[in-house]
Design an enzyme around this catalytic site. Sequence first.
Site, PDB file in Angstrom:
ATOM      1  N   ARG A  60       0.843  -1.197   0.000  1.00 30.23           N
ATOM      2  CA  ARG A  60       0.000   0.000   0.000  1.00 30.23           C
ATOM      3  C   ARG A  60       0.878   1.247   0.000  1.00 30.23           C
ATOM      4  NH1 ARG A  60      -1.937  -0.038   4.794  1.00 30.23           N
ATOM      5  NH2 ARG A  60      -0.694   1.722   5.554  1.00 30.23           N
ATOM      6  N   TYR A 113     -17.454  16.466 -15.811  1.00 30.03           N
ATOM      7  CA  TYR A 113     -17.788  15.036 -15.835  1.00 30.03           C
ATOM      8  C   TYR A 113     -18.744  14.724 -14.687  1.00 30.03           C
ATOM      9  CZ  TYR A 113     -17.062  10.095 -14.710  1.00 30.03           C
ATOM     10  OH  TYR A 113     -17.253   8.770 -14.376  1.00 30.03           O
ATOM     11  N   ASP A 185      -7.962  18.332 -15.187  1.00 28.36           N
ATOM     12  CA  ASP A 185      -8.243  16.967 -15.619  1.00 28.36           C
ATOM     13  C   ASP A 185      -7.836  16.882 -17.086  1.00 28.36           C
ATOM     14  OD1 ASP A 185      -9.300  14.570 -16.531  1.00 28.36           O
ATOM     15  OD2 ASP A 185     -11.135  14.734 -15.356  1.00 28.36           O
ATOM     16  N   LYS A 210      -8.517   5.500 -19.436  1.00 33.94           N
ATOM     17  CA  LYS A 210      -8.841   5.998 -20.761  1.00 33.94           C
ATOM     18  C   LYS A 210      -7.629   5.932 -21.694  1.00 33.94           C
ATOM     19  CE  LYS A 210     -12.881   6.979 -18.878  1.00 33.94           C
ATOM     20  NZ  LYS A 210     -12.677   6.898 -17.420  1.00 33.94           N
TER      21      LYS A 210
END
Length: 390
Positions: A60, A113, A185, A210
């Site tokens: 982690r 978005y 973004d 994406k």
Amino acid sequence: MGNSMNDSSALGRLGFNSRAIHAGQEPDPLTGAVAVPIYQTSTYKQDGVGGLRNGYEYSRSGNPTRTALEECLAALEGGARGLAFASGLAAEDTLLRALCSPGDHMLLPDDAYGGTYRLVARVLSRWGVEFTAVHMHDTAAVAAAIQPNTRVIWVETPTNPLLNIVDIAALAEVSRQHQTMMVVDNTFASPYLQQPLALGADVVVHSTTKYLGGHSDVVGGAVVTRDAEVGEQVAFYQNSMGAICGPFDAWLVMRGIKTLGVRMDRHCSNAAQIVRFLGQHPAVSSVLYPGLPNHPNHEVAARQMSGFGGMVSFRMRGGEEAALKVCELTQMFTLGESLGGIESLIEHPARMTHASVAGSPLEVPGDLIRLSVGIEDIEDLLADLTAALA
């Protein structure tokens, strides 16, 4: 390449595609493997109590495969620190909690978005973060909306799904004057087409699901900071909150990044031809694409982007029912959410990706269709749209 790829100054002299292939991805020193190994482990043997081997103790907190991806992301965006997350929204949530405190205010695009709007309006607002939706492509409107407690200006450019363009450099100057943090973004453009940090932004975020991953086979997110101290702050929250990118997912994103440049060239080329086709079709009332000379911010896009991208939106003269019918009739364009993969996708934002903003100031038109133009043969894509629009 030897060890030169570990030298940030040497990386800075390389072209984009060379950085995509080599940054953070030295051949394995043990075997010489040219592909970064997938370190599928949760923990690491320590050299004595508290004696970490190369800084790794628990996956982690850090994993060598994820480190390679994070170094590559930083190199591509020209940032001081890159951080990889389990999803784009995990990246956004961690970043905003690192930057904001209860009582802080942020500015959000009025065509953001839907997932970002839902996160801010329905999750972070309960934590005490206030927000105002504003026309981000109107720099004066943004400046007027800033409040004394504004901490973050959140930018998408191009926006999803209306493909509006924000002048990053102009807005960065406003942000500096008001001592806020400007986050961009960069998912739609990718670092291949747009470099927000070089234009003055403080932080870049991505859904690596994406274009960076590019093959519709992984979910991930990224944060890249211009300032090392901000990067350390986000890294603390990343470790504390735990929404990290797993090693196999990190490996998949790195594999995708290696071909980002050549894929984006094809996405842009195919999209430009589809835009020309749609602009002449009698069933289409308007085409939304920053590469069009009549786009309201075309000149800004041409100045800050090296290409106009593979995302295309258009509106149907027959209204919402006509839009739904086209979405159902295409075959090469797969009806599905997400974007940025090698295959072409079609969707109805009002009922799919942006259903969460229905009834809000961010509601999108029902006659709107969004295309993620893939890298198939353009003749097949045009034939598919011709049949669906007939």
